[in-house]
Design an enzyme around this catalytic site. Structure first.
Site, short mmCIF file in Angstrom:
data_model
loop_
_atom_site.label_atom_id
_atom_site.label_comp_id
_atom_site.label_asym_id
_atom_site.label_seq_id
_atom_site.Cartn_x
_atom_site.Cartn_y
_atom_site.Cartn_z
CD1 TRP A 1 -0.73 2.36 2.25
CD2 TRP A 1 -2.74 1.81 1.46
NE1 TRP A 1 -1.56 3.45 2.45
CE2 TRP A 1 -2.80 3.12 1.97
CE3 TRP A 1 -3.89 1.23 0.91
CZ2 TRP A 1 -3.98 3.87 1.95
CZ3 TRP A 1 -5.05 1.99 0.89
CH2 TRP A 1 -5.09 3.30 1.40
CG ASP B 1 0.18 11.25 2.68
OD1 ASP B 1 -0.81 10.64 2.27
OD2 ASP B 1 0.21 11.86 3.75
CD1 TRP C 1 -2.30 4.13 5.63
CD2 TRP C 1 -2.95 3.35 7.62
NE1 TRP C 1 -1.72 4.90 6.59
CE2 TRP C 1 -2.09 4.44 7.82
CE3 TRP C 1 -3.46 2.69 8.74
CZ2 TRP C 1 -1.76 4.91 9.10
CZ3 TRP C 1 -3.13 3.14 10.01
CH2 TRP C 1 -2.29 4.24 10.18
CG ASP D 1 0.90 15.16 7.96
OD1 ASP D 1 1.37 14.06 8.29
OD2 ASP D 1 -0.31 15.33 7.71
CD GLU E 1 -4.94 13.87 7.21
OE1 GLU E 1 -4.76 13.07 8.13
OE2 GLU E 1 -5.32 13.52 6.07
C1 FRU Z 1 -2.54 12.03 4.82
C2 FRU Z 1 -2.16 11.32 6.10
C3 FRU Z 1 -1.22 12.15 6.93
C4 FRU Z 1 -0.49 11.12 7.74
C5 FRU Z 1 -0.40 9.96 6.78
C6 FRU Z 1 -0.53 8.62 7.43
O1 FRU Z 1 -2.95 11.20 3.80
O2 FRU Z 1 -3.32 10.99 6.84
O3 FRU Z 1 -1.83 13.15 7.70
O4 FRU Z 1 0.76 11.57 8.14
O5 FRU Z 1 -1.43 10.13 5.84
O6 FRU Z 1 -0.26 7.59 6.54
#
Ligand code: FRU
Length: 507
Positions: free
Chosen positions: A43, A46, A70, A167, A233
């Protein structure tokens, strides 16, 4: 927390063994992309840590190598000399601490800077009951060492929910380092991790440092009572011309999935004064974009092609999860500021390297409903560019029908009457059988242009000169490959219709 290099390497070795064992099987499926980057196995979400370092473009990404869903996040890693041909490198970062350590719950999204020749990564460590900001470094761009003094930033400002502090995007301005993070108000309980509350007041937080390890809170760039999102995010702040742009991926904003605000950043207070709001892309499957400047002075942007189960159109079961993988990364787009304060996005010129079998039709006049079949390479991995003379057309809309066979088809419609761009995947064969629309600026003008990049599953659509963009995945049968254009309720005059096949650069 002292970095245990051996333990980290042992986890990376496990990931590499797993990838080596499964990659040939994964490779075979006809839904694997030909020219959009995908992890060899697993998977991804980002893209992050985007940087040009020692001449090469580095792409890191959220990676769960062990399934098509995920899970505990790692940082996957690839490099390229031209943003087109990507070489997957060994996993860069893995959660190597215990669950109650600073990153045992996963290594979340972050960014990269070049600090006097040292590639320095910032990421969110998911600790048991909180999210903290951490750092890692590398001098060869391949092997990374987590900083012994991690976390470099553990406490968000007062009143912030400790589970929503993530992030970090770091950049340099006038000799100091700055970091933005996405946060939400709320209360947390460090003893009982599942006991926390958030009120959904999303904000972007600004910190400052002189040495990258000691950070002080400057202020909030934007604060909202949910109207800018319940959690903001992946925030990025960057300069375009004499303006600043704040972009982020809001949770809880139905109409916009990826927001940009254009305005000015006050570095003293942290406040971002903005006047223009826009969507970077209107598709179902475009999220978490990140920007970086390359050595040619371009501001480039890449995003995840995929979407979260919490999005209303996604039921949490992905079309490819059973195959052991999900997600890809968009083509790199160059972002620039238009005179009216809006942004436009242009695929980097390097994508032209992929073209083969060019075809061109000129002065196509199509009567109401007359379907024009055309070819573009193998009709699946291709680029389509059309220039439409609206002044000489009287139809209500122009439709591109792609991946068509029998009942299966996907429609991309320029609805001139309603002033909408529509992407219709109700008959594509995808689990998420939905239609999306967004405003179309050229509906009131004399000309329209559209540029479509099709890969095995992703479709990137650029119109209004790159000001209106939509990215979506479709999961169609391998032999659904008809391509047509037609007009509804009237005729259309297409000045030029150019097509190219696109080569495969998949590893
Ligand atoms: C965005 C997010 C981020 C986080 C990551 C986790 O898609 O939710 O905020 O760091 O993905 O995989």
């Amino acid at each position: 927390m002292v970095f245990d290099k051996k333990k980290h390497q042992a986890i990376i070795d496990q990931v590499e063994d797993y990838i080596a064992e499964h990659k040939d099987t994964v490779k075979q499926h006809h839904w694997r992309e030909h020219y959009h980057y995908q992890a060899p196995v697993g998977w991804i979400n980002d893209p992050h840590g985007l940087i040009q370092y020692q001449g090469k473009y580095h792409l890191f990404y959220q990676h769960h190598p062990f399934s098509g869903k995920w899970g505990t996040m790692h940082w996957g890693h690839a490099v390229s000399e031209d943003l087109i041909h990507w070489e997957t490198l060994p996993e860069a970062l893995a959660p190597s601490e215990e669950y109650d350590g600073w990153d045992g719950g996963g290594i979340f999204t972050g960014s990269a800077v070049n600090n006097d020749g040292v590639m320095t990564l910032f990421y969110t460590g998911c600790a048991q009951a909180r999210q903290v900001q951490c750092m890692a470094t590398s001098t060869d761009g391949i092997n990374f060492e987590k900083y012994d003094g991690n976390p470099i930033l553990s406490d968000p400002p007062e009143g912030i929910n400790l589970h929503d502090f993530r992030d970090p995007k770091v950049w340099k301005h006038e000799g100091s380092w700055y970091m933005v993070t996405g946060v939400t108000d709320g209360v947390s309980d460090l003893i009982n991790a599942s006991n926390y509350e958030t009120n959904g007041f999303g904000k972007v937080c600004l910190h400052k440092s002189d040495n990258l390890t000691d950070w002080e809170f400057v202020g909030y760039c934007v604060e909202s009572m949910g109207e800018l999102g319940t959690m903001l995010e992946c925030p990025n702040i960057f300069k375009l011309g004499d303006k600043h742009v704040l972009m982020y991926s809001p949770m809880g904003m139905q109409q916009r999935q990826v927001v940009y605000l254009v305005g000015d950043l006050d570095y003293r207070t942290g406040k971002f004064h903005w006047s223009t709001m826009g969507s970077l892309d209107w598709g179902f499957d475009y999220y978490a974009p990140q920007v970086f400047d390359d050595e040619n002075g371009r501001t480039l942007i890449q995003a995840w092609i995929g979407s979260w189960p919490f999005m209303p159109w996604c039921d949490g079961t992905y079309d490819t999860s059973e195959l052991g993988w999900y997600g890809s990364i968009t083509l790199a787009r160059e972002v620039s500021l238009c005179h009216d304060g809006k942004l436009k996005f242009t695929p980097v010129q390097e994508v032209e390297k992929l073209r083969h079998s060019p075809k061109r039709h000129t002065e196509l006049e199509l009567n109401d409903g007359e379907k024009f079949a055309f070819e573009a390479g193998d009709n699946v991995h291709c680029e389509i560019i059309a220039d439409i003379d609206l002044a000489a057309s009287d139809c209500d809309s122009v439709v591109f029908e792609i991946r068509s066979k029998g009942e299966q088809k996907t429609l991309i419609e320029l609805d001139l009457k309603k002033g909408e761009l529509a992407f219709d995947r109700t008959q594509s064969g995808s689990r998420s059988a939905l239609r999306r629309t967004c405003p179309l600026e050229c509906a009131s003008k004399d000309r329209a242009n559209i540029r479509i990049f099709m890969d095995s599953i992703s479709v990137e659509v650029f119109t209004d000169g790159g000001r209106t963009v939509m990215t979506n995945n479709i999961f169609s049968d391998e032999d659904s490959a008809g391509l047509y254009v037609y007009a509804k309720n009237g005729n259309v005059r297409i000045e030029t219709l150019k097509t190219f096949g696109m080569k495969s650069v998949a590893e």
